[in-house]
Write a protein that holds these residues in place. Structure first.
Motif, PDB file in Angstrom:
ATOM      1  N   SER A 135       0.820  -1.213   0.000  1.00  0.00           N
ATOM      2  CA  SER A 135       0.000   0.000   0.000  1.00  0.00           C
ATOM      3  C   SER A 135       0.847   1.254   0.000  1.00  0.00           C
ATOM      4  N   SER A 136       0.563   2.150  -0.930  1.00  0.00           N
ATOM      5  CA  SER A 136       1.298   3.413  -0.991  1.00  0.00           C
ATOM      6  C   SER A 136       0.904   4.325   0.172  1.00  0.00           C
ATOM      7  N   SER A 137      -0.232   4.025   0.831  1.00  0.00           N
ATOM      8  CA  SER A 137      -0.659   4.838   1.980  1.00  0.00           C
ATOM      9  C   SER A 137       0.149   4.508   3.235  1.00  0.00           C
ATOM     10  N   ILE A 138       0.733   3.303   3.258  1.00  0.00           N
ATOM     11  CA  ILE A 138       1.506   2.894   4.426  1.00  0.00           C
ATOM     12  C   ILE A 138       2.899   3.498   4.309  1.00  0.00           C
ATOM     13  N   LEU A 139       3.201   4.465   5.165  1.00  0.00           N
ATOM     14  CA  LEU A 139       4.489   5.147   5.087  1.00  0.00           C
ATOM     15  C   LEU A 139       5.552   4.413   5.893  1.00  0.00           C
ATOM     16  N   ASP A 140       5.126   3.768   6.959  1.00  0.00           N
ATOM     17  CA  ASP A 140       6.081   3.001   7.756  1.00  0.00           C
ATOM     18  C   ASP A 140       5.334   1.949   8.555  1.00  0.00           C
ATOM     19  N   TYR A 141       6.022   0.861   8.853  1.00  0.00           N
ATOM     20  CA  TYR A 141       5.406  -0.245   9.594  1.00  0.00           C
ATOM     21  C   TYR A 141       6.506  -0.822  10.475  1.00  0.00           C
ATOM     22  N   ILE A 142       6.319  -0.725  11.769  1.00  0.00           N
ATOM     23  CA  ILE A 142       7.357  -1.175  12.699  1.00  0.00           C
ATOM     24  C   ILE A 142       6.780  -2.283  13.563  1.00  0.00           C
ATOM     25  N   GLU A 143       7.371  -3.457  13.444  1.00  0.00           N
ATOM     26  CA  GLU A 143       6.890  -4.610  14.207  1.00  0.00           C
ATOM     27  C   GLU A 143       7.509  -4.571  15.596  1.00  0.00           C
TER      28      GLU A 143
END
Length: 221
Positions: A135-143
């Motif tokens: 997704s281009s809307s997801i700028l960052d995802y930190i687990e």
């Protein structure tokens, strides 16, 4: 969210993490690795798992890779194999290629031979990369853990002009908004009456399952 086809070549921790996350987000994922045990282990967590030497051009040609949207080459330790496979995947017509490098020099070589993006896993987690791809809307995802993650997301138009209270993000999606970024300002303690404006970015925490539902919903808005 349109369903895409991904091929992931090389199933170390990083490659396996990318593959499982993409499959969990509802995409078709083909994985390739030489190690039979690794292939058997991941086979239930992806669409197709193939034991193969990816540097074997003839074998690779049998897989019809030109139909794939994205190729992720995560052979990091063997630079020669990594470069060769990246070249082959490019020649076979995969539209967008991401390759894992293990040093700045390796990254430069991969960029020179046509990788669209090079990842240095010390700086990029496999899960984060998978979410960015989807997704281009997801700028960052930190687990934070296998169960909880933090997501940074562009707010969809449907949210603009609405308050956090009226959006009911916690009850609808199970997420808690930690901050709202607006231009160069960050509101780190948003309240229920705060209104979402165009171009706002929210930082939220939630379970990985809830965040996947949120991503799926936002990609359709």
């Amino acid at each position: 969210m349109s369903r895409k086809q991904y091929v992931v070549i090389g199933l170390g921790r990083f490659g396996a993490s990318v593959a499982k996350t993409l499959y969990g987000l509802g995409h078709d994922v083909l994985v390739i690795d030489m190690n039979e045990d690794v292939i058997q282990e991941i086979s239930d967590s992806v669409t197709h798992a193939v034991q193969m030497d990816a540097t074997d051009e003839n074998a690779l040609r049998t897989l019809g890779l030109r139909n794939f949207d994205v190729g992720v080459v995560t052979i990091g330790s063997n630079i020669q194999a990594s470069v060769m496979v990246t070249l082959l995947v490019k020649e076979l017509g995969v539209k967008y290629i991401i390759a894992k490098g293990n040093s700045d020099l390796h990254a430069k070589v991969l960029e020179k031979i046509g990788a669209d993006r090079v990842i240095l896993p010390e700086k990029d987690m496999g899960v984060r990369v998978a979410h960015n791809l989807v997704s281009s809307s997801i700028l960052d995802y930190i687990e934070l853990s296998p169960d909880y993650s933090i997501i940074e997301i562009e707010t969809p138009k449907d949210w603009h002009g609405e308050s956090l209270k009226s959006l009911q993000l916690r009850s609808k999606y199970g997420i808690n908004v930690m901050a709202i970024k607006r231009n160069n300002d960050i509101n780190v303690s948003p309240i229920a009456d705060d209104i979402i404006e165009p171009e706002d970015i929210i930082v939220a925490i939630g379970s990985s399952e809830d965040l996947s539902k949120l991503e799926s919903t936002i990609s359709k808005l």
